[in-house]
Write an enzyme that holds these catalytic residues in place. Structure first.
Site, PDB file in Angstrom:
ATOM      1  N   GLY A   1      -6.859 -28.643 -26.137  1.00 48.16           N
ATOM      2  CA  GLY A   1      -7.761 -27.183 -25.418  1.00 48.16           C
ATOM      3  C   GLY A   1      -7.288 -25.649 -26.234  1.00 48.16           C
TER       4      GLY A   1
ATOM      5  N   GLY B   1     -16.114 -35.109 -20.683  1.00 45.05           N
ATOM      6  CA  GLY B   1     -15.556 -34.962 -22.188  1.00 45.05           C
ATOM      7  C   GLY B   1     -14.985 -36.581 -22.677  1.00 45.05           C
TER       8      GLY B   1
ATOM      9  N   ILE C   1      -5.285 -33.274 -15.557  1.00 44.94           N
ATOM     10  CA  ILE C   1      -4.443 -33.788 -17.071  1.00 44.94           C
ATOM     11  C   ILE C   1      -5.422 -32.575 -18.266  1.00 44.94           C
ATOM     12  CG2 ILE C   1      -4.252 -36.255 -16.803  1.00 44.94           C
ATOM     13  CD1 ILE C   1      -7.564 -34.773 -18.282  1.00 44.94           C
TER      14      ILE C   1
ATOM     15  N   HIS D   1       3.393 -32.106 -18.739  1.00 48.02           N
ATOM     16  CA  HIS D   1       2.529 -31.772 -19.599  1.00 48.02           C
ATOM     17  C   HIS D   1       2.949 -32.737 -20.731  1.00 48.02           C
ATOM     18  CE1 HIS D   1      -0.622 -28.871 -21.353  1.00 48.02           C
ATOM     19  NE2 HIS D   1      -0.710 -30.047 -22.007  1.00 48.02           N
TER      20      HIS D   1
HETATM   21  C1  DGY Z   1      -3.246 -31.141 -25.017  1.00 47.25           C
HETATM   22  O1  DGY Z   1      -3.252 -30.902 -26.217  1.00 47.25           O
HETATM   23  O2  DGY Z   1      -4.566 -30.343 -25.768  1.00 47.25           O
HETATM   24  C2  DGY Z   1      -3.349 -31.671 -23.963  1.00 47.25           C
HETATM   25  O3  DGY Z   1      -2.836 -30.604 -23.063  1.00 47.25           O
HETATM   26  C3  DGY Z   1      -2.592 -32.741 -24.458  1.00 47.25           C
HETATM   27  O4  DGY Z   1      -2.439 -33.323 -23.109  1.00 47.25           O
END
Ligand code: DGY
Length: 357
Positions: free
Chosen positions: A100, A180, A271, A322
């Site tokens: 992200g 994705g 998630i 997380h």
């Molecule tokens: C990221 O790395 O963006 C995710 O949140 C991993 O779970």
């Protein structure tokens, strides 16, 4: 003697020159071994790392980023306009140890032609695995069952035909909000569970998926179709998997209206990023039984989630802190890729994954 005298200052000069040509980078956290080694071996880089085993202090970062050519940050560091400005004109690259990039001011990077590296491909499998785990736990009441055993309730709840029953995964329609790489890897894992159909909603509602990472859409072993809109996705999904990026358009996309359209037997799994789901609306939906359960790896305002948070209190909510990509191999690969992206941004060349700005 003469030779010795003249050679010493020359060596010192050479090493001083080498020092001055090093580029400064700031790391907001020590990296797992592979990445740390790669960085240490690169004598072109002068790396300054936040020394504590805790999230990087903002003031420390603002102070130390001055004059840096690169920043290697985590998903919980705000890489905003203020930080980018504080770095100054030398900044060439931001490398995020994450898939992200919602913590990064993309516009500010684009304006200054700063490249952005990230690590989406490294963590696909880890997050897809966790998504399956949360799906099954939410449907089969794994969190609630464990909680009851740990509370010492087992003697009061001997085996019975309907004890802790939940919906089965077989024949489920699985809805994907965001389709994705991680969503498609999750779908690949769910096919052997004999789900009956997959619906997806990406950035182009009703349109076929832009990328078919594993050939699943082409194969159509089960119907895999685009949903017309969010309403259709909500109404038809038995399992809703949230895997989209957090953007102004996706913030609170799963709100009271969305949840109100879902089946009473449905579960949602998040998630992606917490703010895609309106937490209060989800707590109300679970509490009133208007949906069956939830598997949550990310939540608004994390990590400030006290034990009496409504979702932590909700028996049918499996709440994790997380840990989507948290397996050792994945974190090691993420570190390696984050350093490679940093090096490409500093010295030229292609990144393992570069975000188009
Ligand atoms: C990221 O790395 O963006 C995710 O949140 C991993 O779970």
């Amino acid at each position: 003697m003469l030779r010795r005298f003249s050679s010493v200052p020359a060596r010192a000069l050479r090493s001083q020159r080498a020092m001055s040509t090093k580029v400064k980078v700031v790391l907001t956290r020590s990296l797992p071994e592979q990445g740390a080694k790669l960085l240490k071996e690169d004598d072109r880089i002068d790396a300054i790392t936040w020394p504590e085993d805790s999230p990087c202090d903002r003031q420390w970062l603002l102070e130390n980023v001055k004059g840096a050519s690169g920043i290697l940050c985590m998903l919980n560091d705000k890489c905003d306009e203020e930080l980018i400005k504080a770095a100054g004109d030398k900044l060439k690259v931001v490398s995020s140890f994450s898939a992200g990039v919602d913590h990064i001011a993309l516009g500010a990077l684009k304006e200054r032609s700063v490249r952005l590296g990230y690590t989406p491909s490294a963590l696909t499998d880890a997050v897809a695995d966790l998504t399956v785990m949360l799906t099954l736990m939410a449907q089969r009441r794994g969190g609630e069952a464990m909680r009851r055993v740990m509370n010492g309730d087992w003697p009061k709840m001997p085996w019975s035909p309907l004890l802790l029953c939940g919906p089965q995964i077989t024949n489920s329609t699985v809805g994907f909000l965001g389709f994705g790489r991680i969503a498609q890897a999750t779908l690949a894992r769910l096919l052997p569970f004999q789900i009956s159909k997959a619906l997806y909603l990406g950035s182009r509602p009703g349109q076929p998926a832009k990328e078919d990472f594993y050939g699943l859409v082409k194969d159509q072993k089960i119907p895999i179709q685009p949903a017309k809109n969010a309403q259709e996705l909500a109404e038809k999904s038995d399992i809703l998997i949230i895997g989209c990026a957090l953007t102004p358009e996706t913030k609170h996309l799963v709100n009271a209206d969305f949840l109100g359209r879902m089946k009473e037997t449905a579960v949602i799994v998040n998630i992606a990023r917490g703010p895609v789901v309106d937490t209060d609306a989800l707590a109300k939906a679970l509490n009133s039984g208007s949906i069956f359960g939830a598997g949550i790896d990310v939540i608004e305002n994390e990590p400030q989630i006290p034990a009496d948070h409504p979702l932590a209190q909700e028996p049918r909510c499996v709440l994790l802190p997380h840990i989507g990509s948290a397996n050792t191999e994945t974190r090691s690969l993420m570190a390696e890729e984050a350093v490679k992206n940093l090096q490409a941004g500093l010295f030229g060349g292609s990144m393992v994954n570069e975000k188009t700005l």
